[in-house]
Motif scaffolding. Structure first.
Motif, PDB file in Angstrom:
ATOM      1  N   ALA A 303      44.897  42.036  49.326  1.00  0.00           N
ATOM      2  CA  ALA A 303      46.300  42.176  48.923  1.00  0.00           C
ATOM      3  C   ALA A 303      46.463  43.321  47.924  1.00  0.00           C
ATOM      4  N   SER A 304      47.654  43.869  47.859  1.00  0.00           N
ATOM      5  CA  SER A 304      47.955  44.892  46.855  1.00  0.00           C
ATOM      6  C   SER A 304      48.106  44.220  45.500  1.00  0.00           C
ATOM      7  N   ILE A 305      47.792  44.968  44.445  1.00  0.00           N
ATOM      8  CA  ILE A 305      47.859  44.429  43.092  1.00  0.00           C
ATOM      9  C   ILE A 305      48.056  45.587  42.132  1.00  0.00           C
ATOM     10  N   CYS A 306      48.757  45.345  41.026  1.00  0.00           N
ATOM     11  CA  CYS A 306      49.010  46.391  40.039  1.00  0.00           C
ATOM     12  C   CYS A 306      48.591  45.905  38.652  1.00  0.00           C
ATOM     13  N   ARG A 307      48.332  46.860  37.774  1.00  0.00           N
ATOM     14  CA  ARG A 307      47.847  46.551  36.429  1.00  0.00           C
ATOM     15  C   ARG A 307      48.658  47.311  35.384  1.00  0.00           C
ATOM     16  N   SER A 308      48.930  46.642  34.258  1.00  0.00           N
ATOM     17  CA  SER A 308      49.621  47.263  33.139  1.00  0.00           C
ATOM     18  C   SER A 308      48.748  47.178  31.897  1.00  0.00           C
ATOM     19  N   GLY A 309      48.554  48.316  31.219  1.00  0.00           N
ATOM     20  CA  GLY A 309      47.721  48.349  30.018  1.00  0.00           C
ATOM     21  C   GLY A 309      48.191  49.399  29.046  1.00  0.00           C
ATOM     22  N   SER A 310      47.788  49.279  27.781  1.00  0.00           N
ATOM     23  CA  SER A 310      48.341  50.130  26.720  1.00  0.00           C
ATOM     24  C   SER A 310      47.770  51.533  26.697  1.00  0.00           C
ATOM     25  N   THR A 311      46.701  51.803  27.454  1.00  0.00           N
ATOM     26  CA  THR A 311      46.146  53.161  27.498  1.00  0.00           C
ATOM     27  C   THR A 311      46.596  53.910  28.739  1.00  0.00           C
ATOM     28  N   SER A 312      46.242  53.400  29.899  1.00  0.00           N
ATOM     29  CA  SER A 312      46.535  54.111  31.151  1.00  0.00           C
ATOM     30  C   SER A 312      47.810  53.626  31.820  1.00  0.00           C
ATOM     31  N   HIS A 313      48.471  52.653  31.211  1.00  0.00           N
ATOM     32  CA  HIS A 313      49.787  52.176  31.624  1.00  0.00           C
ATOM     33  C   HIS A 313      49.774  51.502  32.993  1.00  0.00           C
ATOM     34  N   TRP A 314      50.452  52.019  34.005  1.00  0.00           N
ATOM     35  CA  TRP A 314      50.672  51.279  35.250  1.00  0.00           C
ATOM     36  C   TRP A 314      49.930  51.933  36.406  1.00  0.00           C
ATOM     37  N   HIS A 315      49.074  51.140  37.085  1.00  0.00           N
ATOM     38  CA  HIS A 315      48.359  51.626  38.266  1.00  0.00           C
ATOM     39  C   HIS A 315      48.208  50.491  39.275  1.00  0.00           C
ATOM     40  N   CYS A 316      48.100  50.844  40.549  1.00  0.00           N
ATOM     41  CA  CYS A 316      48.008  49.851  41.622  1.00  0.00           C
ATOM     42  C   CYS A 316      46.763  50.082  42.474  1.00  0.00           C
ATOM     43  N   GLY A 317      46.398  49.062  43.225  1.00  0.00           N
ATOM     44  CA  GLY A 317      45.270  49.133  44.148  1.00  0.00           C
ATOM     45  C   GLY A 317      45.242  47.881  44.995  1.00  0.00           C
ATOM     46  N   THR A 318      44.056  47.430  45.360  1.00  0.00           N
ATOM     47  CA  THR A 318      43.922  46.233  46.183  1.00  0.00           C
ATOM     48  C   THR A 318      42.857  45.301  45.601  1.00  0.00           C
ATOM     49  N   VAL A 319      42.944  44.022  45.975  1.00  0.00           N
ATOM     50  CA  VAL A 319      41.931  43.034  45.600  1.00  0.00           C
ATOM     51  C   VAL A 319      40.716  43.238  46.508  1.00  0.00           C
ATOM     52  N   LEU A 320      39.547  43.465  45.914  1.00  0.00           N
ATOM     53  CA  LEU A 320      38.333  43.748  46.678  1.00  0.00           C
ATOM     54  C   LEU A 320      37.446  42.522  46.867  1.00  0.00           C
ATOM     55  N   ALA A 321      37.383  41.653  45.869  1.00  0.00           N
ATOM     56  CA  ALA A 321      36.493  40.486  45.951  1.00  0.00           C
ATOM     57  C   ALA A 321      36.899  39.467  44.903  1.00  0.00           C
ATOM     58  N   LYS A 322      36.543  38.210  45.172  1.00  0.00           N
ATOM     59  CA  LYS A 322      36.781  37.122  44.220  1.00  0.00           C
ATOM     60  C   LYS A 322      35.464  36.436  43.882  1.00  0.00           C
ATOM     61  N   ASN A 323      35.530  35.606  42.842  1.00  0.00           N
ATOM     62  CA  ASN A 323      34.367  34.830  42.414  1.00  0.00           C
ATOM     63  C   ASN A 323      33.141  35.731  42.241  1.00  0.00           C
TER      64      ASN A 323
END
Length: 394
Positions: A303-323
């Protein structure tokens, strides 16, 4: 990073974000969409009249995932359906459930089963079926045996991979011939079905020393806020120990770490007070509009997923693996989710979100947002369950 700011004239951009977030929240309440999410996996229903995401979020997916606007919209809708299908398919598969993944090209969920007699029942849920050699329970048992081993620094991580029906062990390419790495690989193969793959770099956490920006601070360490919960926020455990004081971007006191675990886990929660408040929002940093959080339905692999953080701010990608077990220099961290999203120092603790569903808090990874890389997060539902917290949702 959820919006939680102390009102002060020193920060026009912060006040603007707070105003926009409040307007978003009031608009949501006015239309009767207010909900609360508990520690359970609780996706909010998406009315047919509501778009799967904001136009800005779709634009970000176009840029980071190489999609057209129509493809991004279609994918988000398909991923929402996949979350619902996965729960039904898991029940239908029973003990033969071997994991699942989202097929972006087909636009649907594939569910693995180790018993072909369960295929028809699983297919009836709307999932595509793949017959595999091992159940998730068998692969999890292999994971437990690997987690009991001491891994050298040349071994990056290991995780259950439903597509190969094995536990994938990632080895740093430049270290694969080291004696200690070879010894670990030999022991791993005896633990159960294992596949060895190469990775470019070893993982690291993404905390940072004090710099400017929009952070929270613990001493001289800067990290990022994850998700609002009632009474505080969740974040990464390596950012601070229980009892440590936390200050905001203006260095005024917010609260304290009420619980923290690292390594083994990488999660924590901080109480919020002293004039600060929480709202169910993840900052878009001007790349996208601030995103409302409506639940914590878990996104499948692929699935697609995005991340927000105080350094690099907003970026998206995909879920590669769990557990996945991640082998940091400080020790192994278990039950992580790996993504293709980049991150940088200071992003630790920040938000991973799929559509409007909270996924987890940034832990660490390798690479950066100039050359690319991979990043892991600690799933948010585990954090909520561990501390008995309730996610603050719109």
């Amino acid at each position: 990073m959820p919006e939680r700011r102390k009102a002060t004239p020193l920060r026009r951009t912060t006040l603007l974000r707070a105003g926009l977030s409040t307007a978003l929240l009031l608009s949501t309440v006015a239309t009767g969409l207010g909900t609360q999410a508990s520690a359970a996996d609780t996706p909010s229903p998406t009315p047919a009249t509501r778009a799967p995401a904001s136009a800005a979020l779709i634009t970000a997916m176009q840029q980071d995932l190489g999609l057209t606007r129509a493809e991004a919209t279609t994918r988000l809708k398909a991923e929402t359906t996949a979350r619902t299908v996965e729960r039904a398919a898991r029940r239908a598969a029973g003990a033969s459930y071997g994991g699942s993944w989202f097929d972006a090209e087909r636009g649907g969920l594939t569910v693995a089963v180790s018993d072909s007699s369960r295929s028809r029942a699983v297919a009836a849920t709307g999932a595509r079926v793949a017959v595999v050699r091992h159940s998730e329970r068998q692969l999890d048992a292999t994971m437990d045996r690997l987690d009991a081993l001491d891994a050298p620094s040349g071994v990056s991580s290991w995780h259950v991979d439903p597509q190969s029906s094995s536990v994938v062990v990632s080895v740093v390419a430049a270290r694969q011939d080291d004696n200690d790495v070879q010894a670990f690989v030999s022991r791993a193969r005896k633990a159960g079905p294992v596949t060895i793959r190469e990775t470019r770099q070893a993982p690291r956490t993404f905390a940072a020393g004090t710099v400017g920006g929009d952070p929270y601070y613990t001493g001289n360490v800067r990290c990022s806020i994850g998700f609002s919960v009632y009474g505080g926020f969740v974040t990464a455990g390596h950012c601070g120990q229980a009892g440590a004081g936390v200050s905001g971007w203006d260095r005024s006191y917010i609260g304290n770490f009420q619980g923290s675990s690292f390594p083994d886990n990488d999660y924590a929660w901080v109480n919020v007070g002293s004039g600060w408040w929480t709202v169910p929002v993840v900052l878009g940093w001007g790349t996208v509009s601030d995103q409302l959080v409506r639940g914590s339905g878990e996104a499948p692999v692929g699935a697609s997923i995005c991340r927000s953080g105080s350094t690099s701010h907003w970026h998206c990608g995909t879920v590669l693996a769990k557990n996945e077990t991640v082998n940091y220099s400080q020790g192994a961290v278990h039950q992580m989710t790996k993504t293709s999203v980049c991150a940088e120092p200071g992003d630790s603790g920040g938000s991973f979100i799929s559509g409007d569903q909270a996924q987890g808090v940034t832990s660490g990874g390798w690479g950066n947002c100039s050359s690319g890389g991979e990043t892991w997060y600690q799933p948010v539902n585990e954090i909520l369950s561990r501390y008995g917290l309730t996610l603050h949702t719109a």
